[in-house]
Design a protein around this motif. Structure first.
Motif, PDB file in Angstrom:
ATOM      1  N   TRP A  51     -40.075 -31.017 -17.178  1.00 36.55           N
ATOM      2  CA  TRP A  51     -38.994 -30.046 -17.158  1.00 36.55           C
ATOM      3  C   TRP A  51     -39.333 -28.975 -18.194  1.00 36.55           C
ATOM      4  O   TRP A  51     -39.492 -29.279 -19.393  1.00 36.55           O
ATOM      5  CB  TRP A  51     -37.663 -30.720 -17.467  1.00 36.55           C
ATOM      6  N   ASP A  56     -35.012 -25.864 -14.478  1.00 34.88           N
ATOM      7  CA  ASP A  56     -35.219 -27.297 -14.715  1.00 34.88           C
ATOM      8  C   ASP A  56     -34.149 -27.848 -15.655  1.00 34.88           C
ATOM      9  O   ASP A  56     -33.529 -28.888 -15.384  1.00 34.88           O
ATOM     10  CB  ASP A  56     -36.585 -27.556 -15.353  1.00 34.88           C
ATOM     11  N   GLN A  59     -30.688 -28.465 -14.395  1.00 30.00           N
ATOM     12  CA  GLN A  59     -30.513 -29.586 -13.473  1.00 30.00           C
ATOM     13  C   GLN A  59     -30.084 -30.866 -14.180  1.00 30.00           C
ATOM     14  O   GLN A  59     -29.605 -31.798 -13.540  1.00 30.00           O
ATOM     15  CB  GLN A  59     -31.824 -29.849 -12.733  1.00 30.00           C
ATOM     16  N   PRO A 105     -32.590 -35.286 -14.383  1.00 31.66           N
ATOM     17  CA  PRO A 105     -32.367 -35.912 -13.085  1.00 31.66           C
ATOM     18  C   PRO A 105     -33.354 -37.069 -12.901  1.00 31.66           C
ATOM     19  O   PRO A 105     -34.379 -37.148 -13.588  1.00 31.66           O
ATOM     20  CB  PRO A 105     -32.654 -34.779 -12.091  1.00 31.66           C
TER      21      PRO A 105
END
Length: 455
Positions: A51, A56, A59, A105
């Motif tokens: 990330w 990114d 998220q 995530p």
């Protein structure tokens, strides 16, 4: 000679995958997680994911963090989620810290993995630190605990914790050995199918200081059990990068509190060579603590600032990568490569490769030593494809440049199994490497990195 050997031998069993390198089936109600293998895999057994962009970071799940904008977006403390007490086992002191968290995530792996190594790029001003944790999902759907993959700060002053790995983390099916999460027995077919990472950012209460994390990622892999590797065919050869040469051996006996002195400083010495290849180096003020009679004081500095107080060594892979990114506009990752052809492509693009290997004296002609774990830097290839390496295990700086036979080097770097001098089976790194490169690489560098799964 190295500081990475002790815990690498612990991973001997964990590095073993099925000799056929099969990918396990997900478990079902009728199929326990240790059941039959599936057909041979066709995908790359190494997955590096990170990330890094504002998209990114948005998220993830934030508790007290926000995304710092700009050309290098990162995660910072916005409003602390609370306070926590931390007892530092290496100083014996306890303190209260404000903290905030960011959780990634779930990243689903294209090939289920037997190992994972997290790495990060961060700025940690004095009085701040970060913890990086990883939680994996097994093939049967259950999950590992949140494993601490590192507690990191760049400094070691009075207001800092001591950077550290965490021992004795296990759940009966997997365990963390310094910097590597590995399954206890991959021969059962059990694998990790996904993982998530959690960042906890800490600061002294009442201050506005904050760590900033620009890159957070992990390399997950399922390298087959192998004592030998097929030789690659030379391709992009006849090119050599001009990398500074530093010997770890000239520092023998210096600052023994950092892994018994320079003889064990292969990893920070290699890191410092590449940092300076990219035009970065510590300031005179940063080096003022080093005895002025010592040559190459920046190597002493690198050892001090990569030292893992739990492991008691300077060979923690992600700690070296994190150290490299304390220098302006450098990025770093820990990953695995599949062959010297990958290294050729990086060299051709101007990116040196720090490799991890272990070998007997008889297995690498011209080295003159054997090692249970050692870091050196690939800086080029001869016209016939042999490896040009800056090997810090050399008696002087000028002697650091070596030429090693291609297949010998490729074997000791890529294998996961080897025999020691007593004939006992030990582990190998399976192609582990550090890659350091600018925040703004050239288009050619960006393309090669992307083709190797790094963005």
């Amino acid at each position: 000679m190295t500081s990475s050997a002790p815990r690498r031998t612990v991973l001997a069993a964990a590095l073993a995958a099925a000799a056929t390198a099969a990918t396990p089936l997900p478990a079902t109600a009728d199929t326990p997680h240790h059941s039959a293998p599936t057909p041979p895999r066709t995908k790359n057994p190494v997955d590096y994911h990170a990330w890094t962009t504002a998209a990114d970071w948005h998220q993830g799940a934030a508790r007290g963090t926000h995304v710092a904008p700009g050309p290098r977006p990162g995660i910072r403390i916005a409003r602390p989620a609370g306070t926590t007490d931390y007892h530092d086992p290496h100083t014996g002191t306890s303190a209260t810290w404000e903290y905030a968290t960011w959780t990634s995530p779930v990243h689903r792996l294209p090939v289920p993995a037997a190992e994972a190594v997290a790495s990060w790029n961060a700025h940690t001003p004095s009085g701040t630190w970060i913890a990086v944790e990883l939680r994996g999902t097994y093939t049967d759907g259950s999950r590992t605990p949140w494993y601490v993959m590192g507690r990191w700060t760049a400094g070691d002053g009075d207001t800092d914790i001591r950077r550290t790995s965490v021992d004795d983390q296990k759940d009966g099916r997997s365990a963390v050995s310094t910097d590597t999460l590995a399954l206890d027995d991959p021969s059962t077919g059990l694998r990790l199918t996904a993982y998530e990472l959690r960042l906890t950012l800490h600061r002294r209460p009442g201050t506005t200081l904050t760590p900033t994390v620009w890159r957070l990622g992990a390399m997950a892999s399922d390298i087959p059990d192998r004592f030998e590797v097929p030789p690659s065919t030379p391709a992009l050869v006849g090119h050599e990068l001009h990398v500074p040469r530093y010997s770890q051996e000239i520092h023998k006996g210096q600052y023994p509190q950092y892994d018994n002195g320079g003889e064990a400083w292969c990893s920070p010495t290699s890191s410092q060579m590449i940092i300076e290849y990219w035009g970065r180096r510590p300031t005179p003020q940063q080096l003022s603590w080093v005895d002025p009679t010592y040559a190459d004081p920046q190597v002493c500095h690198a050892a001090r600032h990569t030292f893992d107080y739990q492991y008691k060594g300077c060979g923690n892979w992600p700690f070296n990568a994190a150290y490299a990114t304390t220098y302006r506009d450098l990025q770093a990752v820990v990953t695995r490569l599949s062959s010297l052809n990958d290294a050729e492509r990086l060299i051709h693009a101007g990116i040196p490769v720090i490799t991890s290997q272990s070998f007997l004296k008889t297995e690498l002609d011209g080295a003159g030593y054997g090692t249970a774990g050692h870091l050196m830097t690939v800086i080029g290839f001869t016209p016939t494809g042999d490896v040009i390496a800056n090997d810090p295990a050399s008696p002087t700086d000028p002697a650091v440049r070596r030429v090693y036979k291609r297949h010998q080097f490729e074997t000791i770097w890529l294998r996961t199994k080897r025999h020691d001098a007593e004939g006992k089976v030990k582990s190998g790194s399976g192609g582990v490497c550090y890659l350091y490169f600018p925040v703004q690489p050239t288009s050619g560098q960006r393309r090669v990195l992307r083709e190797l799964g790094i963005r």
